[in-house]
Design an enzyme around this catalytic site. Structure first.
Site, short mmCIF file in Angstrom:
data_model
loop_
_atom_site.label_atom_id
_atom_site.label_comp_id
_atom_site.label_asym_id
_atom_site.label_seq_id
_atom_site.Cartn_x
_atom_site.Cartn_y
_atom_site.Cartn_z
N ASP A 368 -6.23 -2.79 -18.85
CA ASP A 368 -6.23 -3.15 -17.44
C ASP A 368 -7.63 -3.67 -17.11
O ASP A 368 -8.62 -3.11 -17.60
CB ASP A 368 -5.89 -1.94 -16.58
CG ASP A 368 -5.91 -2.26 -15.11
OD1 ASP A 368 -5.20 -3.18 -14.70
OD2 ASP A 368 -6.66 -1.59 -14.38
N LYS A 369 -7.74 -4.73 -16.32
CA LYS A 369 -9.06 -5.33 -16.07
C LYS A 369 -9.91 -4.50 -15.12
O LYS A 369 -10.99 -4.01 -15.49
CB LYS A 369 -8.92 -6.75 -15.52
CG LYS A 369 -10.28 -7.41 -15.22
CD LYS A 369 -10.13 -8.75 -14.55
CE LYS A 369 -9.79 -8.63 -13.08
NZ LYS A 369 -10.91 -8.11 -12.25
N THR A 370 -9.44 -4.34 -13.91
CA THR A 370 -10.26 -3.75 -12.86
C THR A 370 -10.53 -2.27 -13.10
O THR A 370 -9.60 -1.47 -13.21
CB THR A 370 -9.60 -3.94 -11.48
OG1 THR A 370 -9.32 -5.33 -11.29
CG2 THR A 370 -10.51 -3.46 -10.37
N THR A 516 -3.99 -7.97 -15.55
CA THR A 516 -4.62 -7.85 -14.23
C THR A 516 -3.72 -8.41 -13.14
O THR A 516 -2.89 -9.29 -13.39
CB THR A 516 -5.98 -8.58 -14.20
OG1 THR A 516 -6.56 -8.46 -12.90
CG2 THR A 516 -5.81 -10.06 -14.53
N GLY A 517 -3.90 -7.88 -11.97
CA GLY A 517 -3.19 -8.41 -10.81
C GLY A 517 -3.95 -9.54 -10.14
O GLY A 517 -3.44 -10.20 -9.22
N LYS A 544 3.93 -4.40 -15.02
CA LYS A 544 3.01 -4.23 -16.16
C LYS A 544 3.74 -3.72 -17.41
O LYS A 544 3.44 -4.13 -18.53
CB LYS A 544 1.87 -3.29 -15.79
CG LYS A 544 0.89 -3.91 -14.80
CD LYS A 544 -0.30 -2.99 -14.52
CE LYS A 544 -1.30 -3.67 -13.59
NZ LYS A 544 -2.49 -2.83 -13.32
N ASP A 563 -6.11 2.94 -15.72
CA ASP A 563 -6.70 4.04 -14.94
C ASP A 563 -5.72 5.17 -14.67
O ASP A 563 -6.07 6.16 -14.05
CB ASP A 563 -7.28 3.51 -13.63
CG ASP A 563 -6.21 2.87 -12.74
OD1 ASP A 563 -5.02 3.09 -12.99
OD2 ASP A 563 -6.59 2.15 -11.80
N ASP A 567 -1.05 2.10 -13.36
CA ASP A 567 -0.68 1.67 -14.71
C ASP A 567 0.30 2.63 -15.36
O ASP A 567 0.62 2.49 -16.55
CB ASP A 567 -1.95 1.58 -15.59
CG ASP A 567 -2.95 0.58 -15.04
OD1 ASP A 567 -2.51 -0.52 -14.66
OD2 ASP A 567 -4.14 0.90 -14.98
#
Length: 674
Positions: A368-370, A516-517, A544, A563, A567
């Site tokens: 996950d990016k953020t 990512t969103g 996802k 996180d 997710d």
């Protein structure tokens, strides 16, 4: 994905094994070690006259010592050794037969009982040589072997004890100006505690006053002390630095971070292991082979080869002793205990052993990016200067930061945090929706939005700034004395450690991917910076999991790292679900493995530990099984024609040595974790 039920305790632990051996399930490991030690020394003391009275030993030493009733004295001494020294094995036999799981204790008990009964019969007239000296030395060696082995095991699997010892025994509870020392078990939520320099934090809480740095390495694996001030969270078991602080207790008992870790470690150590199942089946087969092989050895030597019954019996006893499957029984559980302890000490919390062991086969990891690959907070990602208004980026940021320090806007705070020098600010004026202006060190400075420049008809190098807009960054401009001097781009900053982690993963032939969103421009920019080829942008939380399925459909073993909040479906879908950056909140039900720190490199540490753990399991299984492949024929006497014959005592030495080797090899796993 097959998630292991942690309640399914198919764990052949050494504690269970040895408790059955001794027949005292209520005794702790330390008491059992002491019991074996005591029985060993007493048996050795009594064995001395047994050896002296043995005709075989007398013949070997060239002496003759015989008197009226010496055979009966030899029988009496051997009887004491058989029942006192052999008691753990005899009671272990009963326990194994009651459980319908014959194993090591069955083999040892049958061997020593056969030797004792036959030897006792010779005293009363049965033709043949007695086994009294072999019986005594066999029991002595089995006792010392178990004593040494259990000490090795205790040192190898004391993870929970080490974690429990992290907590102090007492806490300094404050009642007004008075301080009372109180047992930790009596501390309650909202109690105010004093923690002096160098002391352990007694409970999870929040700093009420004071500032310090705290060493949390035993809980998170992070060696660098973490600064704490009023309002900061502290974790029980961590070590206070040079400052005295007062904390308000927020969690006690099972709610604390350390208690949750201990629970996870216990569950992980007792959860099902596929490799362990293989070892258990092999140990069961080995027990059957030993019993049948021992009987076959007796019949072949006695009835076919024509040797004496006493010689054939000695071969049978040696086969059964040397075949004891203890090394196989310990091969996997010890590695499980040690790897789980290593993981916990380094902030890697295993909830599912099967998933942890599967991590060695991972070929792709979706991040996950953020908040995972990026900081998850606003920060400066790029600075461009258009003229010589400022001598350096640092000087520019000092001026911009000085101005923005007067504002509470999130963008302003991000810029203000970049300032490294205090400058005088006067005539501050907010420009609603457009920025702010002030006089900084005597110079007219403005920090404004692109809209302000459009209204003021001020130009800037569009070809340099356009890529920043395309990447989805927030762009603001700095004006000095009315001229456009610079542009500052802000966005979610990529973690420095993320770049290292992605490079290391590629070096391990594992493909990193990103989910990512955010919009495609932002995703593309972050992926390019990290060298990630495959990424998914504009993905809603509920979608996802489908992206994970897409990758799995290609036949690739996939780990998902996020996180643990939005997710959750993706973490559950992945072959291995990894929740990263859990901090003190370790109760994340959808993840197989929880990483305390928010560091992508811990994912690599996890995979490396998984690979090292599996390697140790295989090494132990090969040693335990391979040893028997060589030892059983020797015990049966296949090389007796060239003078190589193993006595029961020699077989006991080899059996004990193989078990100790397995225990020591498991402990060496610690050296594989950098």
């Amino acid at each position: 994905m097959n998630k292991t039920d942690n309640s399914e305790h198919n764990h052949m632990s050494h504690d269970d094994h040895t408790m059955n051996h001794h027949g005292h399930a209520g005794h702790d490991h330390g008491a059992m070690i002491g019991d074996f030690k005591r029985r060993f020394w007493v048996s050795v003391f009594v064995s001395v006259p047994v050896l002296v009275l043995s005709k075989t030993i007398q013949s070997f030493l060239g002496i003759h010592l015989e008197f009226q009733g010496s055979n009966y004295l030899l029988l009496a001494l051997s009887t004491f050794i058989f029942f006192y020294g052999g008691w753990p094995f005899l009671t272990g036999l009963v326990s194994e037969l009651r459980a319908r799981k014959p194993g090591m204790m069955t083999l040892i008990a049958v061997a020593i009982t056969t030797a004792y009964v036959f030897s006792a019969a010779t005293v009363f007239g049965l033709p043949g040589m007695d086994f009294f000296w072999e019986l005594a030395t066999l029991i002595d060696i089995m006792l010392v072997g178990h004593w040494i082995e259990m000490k090795s095991v205790m040192g190898a699997s004391n993870a929970l004890e080490e974690l429990v010892r992290l907590m102090p025994a007492v806490a300094h509870v404050m009642h007004g100006q008075e301080i009372h020392d109180m047992p930790l078990a009596e501390v309650k939520k909202e109690d105010r505690l004093l923690v002096r320099p160098g002391e352990k934090i007694p409970a999870d809480g929040e700093v009420a006053s004071g500032s310090t740095s705290i060493n949390e390495s035993m809980l998170t694996g992070e060696s660098k002390p973490v600064g704490k001030e009023t309002g900061s969270k502290v974790v029980g078991g961590s070590i206070n630095g040079s400052g005295a602080i007062e904390i308000i207790v927020k969690k006690t008992g099972d709610e604390t971070f350390l208690s949750q870790i201990i629970t996870l470690v216990r569950e992980a150590q007792s959860s099902k292991s596929k490799t362990q199942d293989l070892a258990n089946r092999a140990a069961n087969w080995l027990t059957a082979i030993a019993l049948l092989g021992g009987l076959a050895t007796l019949l072949v030597w006695w009835l076919i080869v024509g040797s004496s019954f006493s010689y054939a019996l000695e071969r049978m006893v040696t086969v059964m002793v040397i075949c004891c499957p203890h090394a196989l029984g310990l091969a996997v559980p010890l590695v499980v205990a040690i790897s789980t302890a290593i993981a916990a000490k380094n902030g890697l919390l295993i909830r599912d052993r099967t998933a942890f062991e599967s991590a060695r086969n991972i070929k792709a990891i979706i991040f996950d990016k953020t908040g995972t690959l990026t900081e998850g907070k606003f920060g400066i990602v790029k600075v461009l200067r258009f003229d010589n208004s400022f001598a350096s980026d640092e000087e520019l940021l000092n001026y911009a930061a000085a101005l923005e320090s007067q504002s509470e806007h999130p963008i302003a705070r991000a810029i203000a945090a970049a300032g490294k020098q205090h400058l005088d600010v006067t005539s501050f004026n907010a420009l609603p929706g457009k920025g702010a202006e002030a006089t900084v060190n005597g110079r007219a400075i403005k920090v404004v939005s692109p809209g302000y420049l459009s209204e003021a008809k001020l130009n800037y190098p569009d070809q340099d700034v356009k890529p920043l807009f395309d990447q989805g960054h927030t762009v603001i401009f700095v004006l000095s004395e009315g001229q456009v001097a610079s542009v500052i781009a802000l966005g979610d900053q990529v973690r420095t450690e993320s770049k290292v982690a992605m490079e290391r993963l590629r070096g391990m032939s594992i493909e990193p991917m990103m989910l990512t969103g955010d919009n495609k421009q932002v995703a593309k920019a972050v992926a390019a910076e990290l060298g990630i080829k495959n990424y998914f942008a504009e993905v809603l939380p509920q979608d996802k999991a489908s992206k994970v399925k897409e990758v799995q459909a290609k036949g690739i073993a996939v780990a998902m790292t996020g996180d643990g909040v939005n997710d959750a479906p993706a973490l559950a879908q992945a072959d291995v679900g990894i929740a990263i950056g859990a901090g003190t909140d370790v109760a994340i039900e959808t993840a197989d493995i929880i990483l305390v720190k928010n560091n992508p490199n811990d994912v690599i540490a996890l995979i490396e530990l998984s690979r090292a753990t599996y390697k140790k399991m295989v090494q132990n299984l090969w040693w335990a099984a391979g040893y028997n492949i060589v030892a059983i024929p020797l015990a049966a006497g296949v090389l007796s024609g060239i003078g190589i014959v193993l006595s029961p005592a020699a077989g006991a030495v080899l059996m004990s040595a193989s078990t100790v080797v397995v225990a020591i090899n498991a402990k060496l796993l610690k050296l594989n974790k950098a």
